[in-house]
Enzyme design. Structure first.
Site, PDB file in Angstrom:
ATOM      1  N   ASP A  20       0.397  -2.446 -15.256  1.00 17.76           N
ATOM      2  CA  ASP A  20       0.873  -2.170 -16.734  1.00 17.76           C
ATOM      3  C   ASP A  20       2.115  -2.812 -17.142  1.00 17.76           C
ATOM      4  OD1 ASP A  20       2.123  -0.314 -15.112  1.00 17.76           O
ATOM      5  OD2 ASP A  20       1.759   1.581 -16.331  1.00 17.76           O
TER       6      ASP A  20
ATOM      7  N   GLY B 115      13.122  17.265  -7.803  1.00 15.84           N
ATOM      8  CA  GLY B 115      12.822  18.148  -8.941  1.00 15.84           C
ATOM      9  C   GLY B 115      14.192  18.556  -9.571  1.00 15.84           C
TER      10      GLY B 115
ATOM     11  N   ASP C 296      -4.508  12.589  -4.058  1.00 20.74           N
ATOM     12  CA  ASP C 296      -3.371  13.521  -4.351  1.00 20.74           C
ATOM     13  C   ASP C 296      -3.586  14.563  -5.187  1.00 20.74           C
ATOM     14  OD1 ASP C 296      -3.118  11.294  -6.205  1.00 20.74           O
ATOM     15  OD2 ASP C 296      -1.529  12.102  -6.846  1.00 20.74           O
TER      16      ASP C 296
HETATM   17  N1  MGD Z   1      -2.449  12.993  -9.467  1.00 20.08           N
HETATM   18  C1  MGD Z   1      -1.384  12.007 -10.095  1.00 20.08           C
HETATM   19  N2  MGD Z   1      -1.931  11.674 -11.466  1.00 20.08           N
HETATM   20  C2  MGD Z   1      -1.060  10.348 -11.998  1.00 20.08           C
HETATM   21  C3  MGD Z   1      -0.087   9.863 -11.067  1.00 20.08           C
HETATM   22  C4  MGD Z   1       0.192  10.591  -9.758  1.00 20.08           C
HETATM   23  O1  MGD Z   1       1.108  10.037  -9.116  1.00 20.08           O
HETATM   24  N3  MGD Z   1      -0.546  11.455  -9.310  1.00 20.08           N
HETATM   25  N4  MGD Z   1       0.431   8.838 -11.646  1.00 20.08           N
HETATM   26  C5  MGD Z   1       0.403   8.656 -13.283  1.00 20.08           C
HETATM   27  C6  MGD Z   1       0.695   7.455 -13.546  1.00 20.08           C
HETATM   28  S1  MGD Z   1       2.637   6.817 -13.116  1.00 20.08           S
HETATM   29  C7  MGD Z   1       0.039   6.514 -14.244  1.00 20.08           C
HETATM   30  S2  MGD Z   1       0.682   4.973 -14.781  1.00 20.08           S
HETATM   31  C8  MGD Z   1      -1.415   6.962 -14.464  1.00 20.08           C
HETATM   32  C9  MGD Z   1      -2.327   5.488 -14.272  1.00 20.08           C
HETATM   33  O2  MGD Z   1      -3.550   5.898 -14.939  1.00 20.08           O
HETATM   34  P1  MGD Z   1      -4.479   4.627 -15.139  1.00 20.08           P
HETATM   35  O3  MGD Z   1      -3.813   3.653 -15.869  1.00 20.08           O
HETATM   36  O4  MGD Z   1      -5.321   5.399 -16.021  1.00 20.08           O
HETATM   37  O5  MGD Z   1      -5.129   4.331 -13.691  1.00 20.08           O
HETATM   38  P2  MGD Z   1      -6.159   4.355 -12.834  1.00 20.08           P
HETATM   39  O6  MGD Z   1      -6.716   6.218 -13.001  1.00 20.08           O
HETATM   40  O7  MGD Z   1      -6.121   4.171 -11.542  1.00 20.08           O
HETATM   41  O8  MGD Z   1      -7.588   3.919 -13.698  1.00 20.08           O
HETATM   42  C10 MGD Z   1      -7.542   2.677 -13.898  1.00 20.08           C
HETATM   43  C11 MGD Z   1      -8.915   2.086 -14.075  1.00 20.08           C
HETATM   44  O9  MGD Z   1      -9.184   1.081 -14.874  1.00 20.08           O
HETATM   45  C12 MGD Z   1     -10.229   0.399 -14.209  1.00 20.08           C
HETATM   46  N5  MGD Z   1      -9.909  -1.111 -14.690  1.00 20.08           N
HETATM   47  C13 MGD Z   1      -9.084  -2.050 -14.622  1.00 20.08           C
HETATM   48  N6  MGD Z   1      -9.028  -2.927 -15.454  1.00 20.08           N
HETATM   49  C14 MGD Z   1      -9.934  -2.576 -16.369  1.00 20.08           C
HETATM   50  C15 MGD Z   1     -10.391  -3.351 -17.540  1.00 20.08           C
HETATM   51  O10 MGD Z   1     -10.107  -4.433 -17.851  1.00 20.08           O
HETATM   52  N7  MGD Z   1     -11.560  -2.646 -18.357  1.00 20.08           N
HETATM   53  C16 MGD Z   1     -11.557  -1.493 -18.039  1.00 20.08           C
HETATM   54  N8  MGD Z   1     -12.548  -0.703 -18.838  1.00 20.08           N
HETATM   55  N9  MGD Z   1     -11.325  -0.811 -16.931  1.00 20.08           N
HETATM   56  C17 MGD Z   1     -10.278  -1.380 -15.910  1.00 20.08           C
HETATM   57  C18 MGD Z   1      -9.949   0.076 -12.771  1.00 20.08           C
HETATM   58  O11 MGD Z   1     -11.014  -0.117 -12.125  1.00 20.08           O
HETATM   59  C19 MGD Z   1      -9.429   1.869 -12.377  1.00 20.08           C
HETATM   60  O12 MGD Z   1     -10.636   2.444 -12.131  1.00 20.08           O
HETATM   61  O13 MGD Z   1      -1.802   8.144 -13.708  1.00 20.08           O
HETATM   62  C20 MGD Z   1      -0.927   9.060 -13.825  1.00 20.08           C
HETATM   63  N10 MGD Z   1      -1.518  10.200 -13.028  1.00 20.08           N
HETATM   64  N1  MGD Z   2       2.331  -2.036  -6.467  1.00 22.23           N
HETATM   65  C1  MGD Z   2       2.508  -1.153  -7.260  1.00 22.23           C
HETATM   66  N2  MGD Z   2       3.351  -1.196  -8.317  1.00 22.23           N
HETATM   67  C2  MGD Z   2       3.542  -0.539  -9.323  1.00 22.23           C
HETATM   68  C3  MGD Z   2       2.290   0.688  -9.366  1.00 22.23           C
HETATM   69  C4  MGD Z   2       1.444   0.724  -8.357  1.00 22.23           C
HETATM   70  O1  MGD Z   2       0.632   1.403  -8.621  1.00 22.23           O
HETATM   71  N3  MGD Z   2       1.679  -0.230  -7.290  1.00 22.23           N
HETATM   72  N4  MGD Z   2       2.364   1.725 -10.477  1.00 22.23           N
HETATM   73  C5  MGD Z   2       3.523   1.289 -11.633  1.00 22.23           C
HETATM   74  C6  MGD Z   2       3.571   2.295 -12.508  1.00 22.23           C
HETATM   75  S1  MGD Z   2       2.461   2.690 -13.555  1.00 22.23           S
HETATM   76  C7  MGD Z   2       4.548   3.035 -12.387  1.00 22.23           C
HETATM   77  S2  MGD Z   2       4.939   4.454 -13.307  1.00 22.23           S
HETATM   78  C8  MGD Z   2       5.907   2.744 -11.342  1.00 22.23           C
HETATM   79  C9  MGD Z   2       6.321   3.811 -10.509  1.00 22.23           C
HETATM   80  O2  MGD Z   2       7.219   3.377  -9.566  1.00 22.23           O
HETATM   81  P1  MGD Z   2       8.602   4.135  -9.373  1.00 22.23           P
HETATM   82  O3  MGD Z   2       9.105   4.296 -10.856  1.00 22.23           O
HETATM   83  O4  MGD Z   2       9.174   3.134  -8.582  1.00 22.23           O
HETATM   84  O5  MGD Z   2       8.175   5.595  -8.824  1.00 22.23           O
HETATM   85  P2  MGD Z   2       7.586   6.016  -7.246  1.00 22.23           P
HETATM   86  O6  MGD Z   2       7.288   4.479  -6.428  1.00 22.23           O
HETATM   87  O7  MGD Z   2       6.278   7.062  -7.645  1.00 22.23           O
HETATM   88  O8  MGD Z   2       8.756   6.610  -6.829  1.00 22.23           O
HETATM   89  C10 MGD Z   2      10.041   6.071  -6.878  1.00 22.23           C
HETATM   90  C11 MGD Z   2      11.155   6.882  -6.199  1.00 22.23           C
HETATM   91  O9  MGD Z   2      11.343   8.171  -6.644  1.00 22.23           O
HETATM   92  C12 MGD Z   2      11.548   9.001  -5.496  1.00 22.23           C
HETATM   93  N5  MGD Z   2      11.499  10.434  -5.982  1.00 22.23           N
HETATM   94  C13 MGD Z   2      10.471  11.343  -5.594  1.00 22.23           C
HETATM   95  N6  MGD Z   2      10.863  12.597  -6.247  1.00 22.23           N
HETATM   96  C14 MGD Z   2      11.854  12.285  -6.966  1.00 22.23           C
HETATM   97  C15 MGD Z   2      12.629  13.239  -7.824  1.00 22.23           C
HETATM   98  O10 MGD Z   2      12.372  14.238  -7.895  1.00 22.23           O
HETATM   99  N7  MGD Z   2      13.670  12.733  -8.302  1.00 22.23           N
HETATM  100  C16 MGD Z   2      14.313  11.528  -8.038  1.00 22.23           C
HETATM  101  N8  MGD Z   2      15.425  11.245  -8.908  1.00 22.23           N
HETATM  102  N9  MGD Z   2      13.643  10.715  -7.383  1.00 22.23           N
HETATM  103  C17 MGD Z   2      12.394  11.089  -6.809  1.00 22.23           C
HETATM  104  C18 MGD Z   2      10.729   8.716  -4.325  1.00 22.23           C
HETATM  105  O11 MGD Z   2      11.437   8.711  -3.068  1.00 22.23           O
HETATM  106  C19 MGD Z   2      10.525   6.934  -4.658  1.00 22.23           C
HETATM  107  O12 MGD Z   2      11.727   6.234  -3.994  1.00 22.23           O
HETATM  108  O13 MGD Z   2       5.316   1.637 -10.458  1.00 22.23           O
HETATM  109  C20 MGD Z   2       4.496   0.721 -10.950  1.00 22.23           C
HETATM  110  N10 MGD Z   2       4.520  -0.317 -10.069  1.00 22.23           N
HETATM  111 MO    MO Z   3       2.905   4.919 -14.251  1.00 20.93          MO
END
Ligand code: MGD
Ligand code: MGD
Ligand code: MO
Ligand code: SF4
Length: 746
Positions: A36, A238, A712
């Site tokens: 994203d 947390g 998870d």
């Molecule tokens: N339990 C739990 N929930 C979380 C998180 C967590 O750590 N734990 N993390 C949270 C975070 S940080 C985020 S950013 C969100 C992410 O949530 P989302 O951004 O919704 O990511 P995903 O759930 O992996 O779903 C993305 C889906 O989009 C599909 N996709 C990719 N490209 C396209 C496209 O061009 N068109 C369409 N129609 N589909 C496509 C992929 O195949 C995939 O299945 O989830 C949050 N939810």
């Molecule tokens: N390759 C790759 N890159 C990504 C993504 C991916 O799925 N894959 N997702 C993207 C998205 S949507 C997001 S939101 C970002 C997330 O990426 P980041 O913002 O980097 O988040 P995380 O990697 O989940 O965790 C980062 C750190 O938070 C620490 N942490 C855990 N619990 C706590 C707490 O309670 N307090 C504090 N202060 N720290 C804590 C963990 O030890 C870890 O080192 O990454 C983005 N980049």
């Molecule tokens: Mo995210």
């Protein structure tokens, strides 16, 4: 990661041999949406096929490109890709499908959604979309829902950035963007960008450090960014809100705040001061587990060696004290004078030259009575219409539009309340659920509840590229295009005023269609074709770009990054977009909603002897974005299995060793996972990776390609003890659990 060799991402690109020498190779300027952050990249195209994705020469993005971007063409060309509309033929989850035409699918979907609306009202229709997708449907989803009458839209942005945007607006009316280019001090609350995880942010941090900016990292784990930091505060998971209280205590006691700004531009300073006095440094040190002198040192640098930034972090989006922690970040920015100044945090506002997505959404079309039915608004209103609509006239006054749906998180239903309504235990039934580019079964908390919710639907429609675990439970899987197969105009999530175009590189395969086409077809199927009047996506962009004097073709060919030079301290002319016109250190809106208007720290529930360890979900994996990408062979080969991280002492205490398969369990559920013993982990804390399933495993209910076994979300509770009070989002940074030994391999 033990057992996984490091590898240069460039080698991923060369993994697939070309069948024969290509004819002419053309290039397209594209924005990658495999995660994203939307990097500018270049697609090399020949004979209608993408040969390669490589870094662009844009200075922001030219240094490197991550392996997910490079591997994307292979991912989209994969045999698992859904190319045609599929209709369920057996019982829900039986995994028996028939191919249908888009025409038949949309006619039936329109008719069945109409029946649900007729019986239960339009609020019985809920929609869940992804993080990136919210930017590729350009607000058309909300627009259709608003005209049909449903307020029940949810997204991952409830746990990531969208909710931060909404809470920031309560303090100063807009979600500011950190100015990495000019800052002197960067503070990362757990945020850990890496070379293959949000590469541009990683680059921004490195460049700022090379310029001499300080880096302060707060992370329970010795993360990659912690290792690069000037100061690392290993706080207990947390406890971020308590840590911020400690910083404020130092800053206020030592008079390190910007007195002029506080006097002229804030309300509630005295109340804030007395609340902060409840958190003497000794108490903060005890709660956070950090040394009081280190806390003092970090706070002094932040306040006195700025301009400083606290870039947005998802870590405080997912905590029991999320609202307080996010508000405390905004309060720190404000009292230290870092709002809307170079090197601080800039309030962009809308770009006046382009019709914003917030306007496309047409929230004014949704009747007030329907807004009032938004799920979760009664108990957890902060980001629902009930909380955010109070900013309407102020937003209009300062930013020119009533609805600023920044990061699309400002008028959302509450996900947990929505799944409860879907499962039949909510205020009213939700019986139709549409999913666009999201894998909701695994993308929120409390997966057992979400599973019940999905099984209780009359109609589930999933617009996807792959048969995800969620899609396996659908009535319809509609084939989606990819970012290489459509044009795109991105608006920086409505967070910045920067717009960037993405050129279409190739045609979508089979019958894959864009999100734009999906909403257009759905509006027509519901007899509301006039709601999406533009014949094509390009026509829609022409409409939005009119004031620039360019049409889409001209804009996409000539522009790379379209913005107006930032103006600073705009509030001096307009005031802030809050009820008082000032920064609300004490929030009048939270008070009106019946909550504490000041930030606070609410401790964990009493320890549960059955579950003596704490877990958090996170630490993003280089190879995958969230729940996706596990089907791509070259990425999967690097990280074939899910790993928990645990310290050597905790592994010893649990009697588990490196690479052993174990079970992690708590009161919500259990999963199987392999052990990685890591000396960067503190004792007693367990890291669980997000989003694991295995596309190669058996599909359908009871199996769901391993999602039930590995995700998870099986371990993330969403009962009140684990929900933030104001927003109702789940605590994912400190969940009680235990590690069970299991016999043999799972
Ligand atoms: N339990 C739990 N929930 C979380 C998180 C967590 O750590 N734990 N993390 C949270 C975070 S940080 C985020 S950013 C969100 C992410 O949530 P989302 O951004 O919704 O990511 P995903 O759930 O992996 O779903 C993305 C889906 O989009 C599909 N996709 C990719 N490209 C396209 C496209 O061009 N068109 C369409 N129609 N589909 C496509 C992929 O195949 C995939 O299945 O989830 C949050 N939810
Ligand atoms: N390759 C790759 N890159 C990504 C993504 C991916 O799925 N894959 N997702 C993207 C998205 S949507 C997001 S939101 C970002 C997330 O990426 P980041 O913002 O980097 O988040 P995380 O990697 O989940 O965790 C980062 C750190 O938070 C620490 N942490 C855990 N619990 C706590 C707490 O309670 N307090 C504090 N202060 N720290 C804590 C963990 O030890 C870890 O080192 O990454 C983005 N980049
Ligand atoms: Mo995210
Ligand atoms: S960080 Fe990687 S996956 Fe994300 S947009 Fe950039 S190239 Fe694509």
């Amino acid at each position: 990661m033990p057992g996984v060799a490091d590898m240069d991402a460039e080698r991923v690109a060369s993994a697939e041999p070309l069948p024969r020498p290509p004819k002419a190779v053309e290039t397209r300027k594209v924005l990658c949406a495999s995660c994203d952050i939307a990097c500018n990249v270049v697609a090399e195209v020949s004979e209608g096929r993408v040969l390669k994705v490589r870094a662009s020469d844009n200075p922001m993005f030219r240094d490197n490109i991550c392996m997910k971007g490079i591997a994307a063409p292979n991912g989209f060309a994969h045999a698992d890709r859904v190319h045609v509309p599929l209709r369920r033929v057996g019982a829900r989850g039986s995994n028996e499908w028939e191919q249908v035409s888009w025409e038949d699918a949309m006619a039936d979907i329109g008719q069945r959604l109409g029946a649900v609306i007729e019986t239960h009202g339009p609020e019985a229709w809920a929609v869940s979309t992804s993080q990136w997708n919210t930017g590729t449907d350009h607000g058309l989803g909300r627009r259709v829902m608003n005209h049909i009458g449903s307020p029940n839209w949810i997204s991952g942005v409830a746990l990531c950035a969208g909710n931060t945007a909404a809470i920031n607006r309560l303090s100063y009316g807009w979600f500011p963007m950190a100015d990495f280019g000019n800052t002197r001090c960067i503070v990362l609350f757990g945020h850990n960008p890496m070379r293959h995880s949000w590469t541009p942010i990683y680059n921004n941090i490195k460049r700022a450090q090379q310029r001499g900016a300080r880096l302060i990292v707060l992370d329970p784990r010795r993360s990659e960014q912690a290792e690069a930091a000037d100061i690392w505060l290993p706080l207990r998971a947390g406890t971020d809100a308590a840590m911020c209280m400690g910083w404020l205590k130092v800053i206020l006691d030592e008079e390190r705040f910007d007195k002029n700004f506080v006097e002229q531009w804030t309300v509630g300073f005295d109340e804030l001061r007395s609340r902060v006095n409840e958190y003497p440094l000794e108490r903060v040190a005890e709660i956070t587990g950090c040394d009081a002198n280190m806390i003092r040192r970090a706070a002094r640098i932040y306040a006195s060696e700025g301009p400083s930034i606290i870039p947005w972090t998802p870590i405080t989006d997912m905590q029991r004290n999320s609202t307080s922690a996010i508000r405390l970040h905004s309060i720190l920015r404000a009292v230290c004078g870092y709002l809307d100044v170079p090197g601080g945090e800039v309030l962009h506002g809308f770009n006046p030259d382009i019709v914003p997505e917030s306007s496309i959404e047409m929230h004014e079309a949704l009747p007030e009575a329907q807004k009032a039915k938004q799920l979760g608004a009664d108990t957890h209103p902060a980001f629902t219409y009930r909380g955010q609509a109070r900013l309407r006239e102020h937003t209009k006054r300062v930013w020119g539009h009533e609805y600023a749906n920044q990061v699309t998180g400002c008028f959302m239903a509450n996900p947990s309340a929505t799944f409860r309504a879907m499962a039949g235990v909510g205020a009213y039934p939700v019986k139709a659920f549409f999913v666009l580019g999201n894998n909701p079964l695994m993308s929120y908390a409390n997966m057992p509840l979400i599973l019940k919710a999905l099984m209780n639907q009359d109609l589930i429609v999933v617009h996807e590229q792959f048969k995800t675990p969620t899609a396996q439970l659908a009535d319809y899987i509609l084939p989606a295009d990819s970012w290489l197969e459509r044009p795109w105009l991105t608006d920086g999530f409505g967070w910045t005023s920067i717009y960037r175009p993405s050129q279409q590189a190739v045609e979508p395969p089979g019958e894959c269609k864009s999100t734009f086409e999906f909403w257009k077809l759905l509006a027509a199927a519901l007899d509301r074709a006039e709601v999406v009047p533009w014949p094509t996506l390009e026509d829609f962009y022409d409409y939005r770009l009119k004031a620039t004097g360019m049409n889409w073709r001209e804009f996409s060919e000539t522009q790379e990054v379209f913005f107006r030079a930032p103006e600073f301290k705009k509030y001096e002319k307009t005031g802030f977009a809050t009820p008082s016109g000032k920064v609300e250190l004490s929030s009048s809106i939270l008070e009106d909603l019946g909550f504490d208007p000041l930030p606070y720290f609410r401790d964990d529930p009493a320890p549960d002897p059955a579950f003596p360890l704490m877990m958090f979900t996170g630490v993003r994996e280089n190879e995958y974005f969230q729940t996706g990408h596990r089907h791509i062979p070259e990425l999967r080969a690097r990280r074939p299995e899910p790993f928990l991280f645990v310290s050597p002492a905790t592994a010893g205490a649990c009697g588990v060793v490196q690479d052993e398969w174990v079970e992690v369990a708590n009161r919500t559920g259990k999963i199987s996972i392999k052990v990685a013993v890591r000396d960067d982990m503190p004792d007693g804390l367990v890291r669980i990776p997000h989003g694991w399933w295995k596309p190669e495993m058996p599909q359908g209910a009871g199996k769901l390609s391993g999602a039930l076994q590995y995700a998870d979300a099986q371990l993330c509770p969403d009962d009140e003890d684990f929900l933030d009070r104001e927003q109702g989002i789940p605590h994912m940074k400190g969940i009680p659990c235990r590690i069970n030994k299991v016999a043999g391999l799972i």
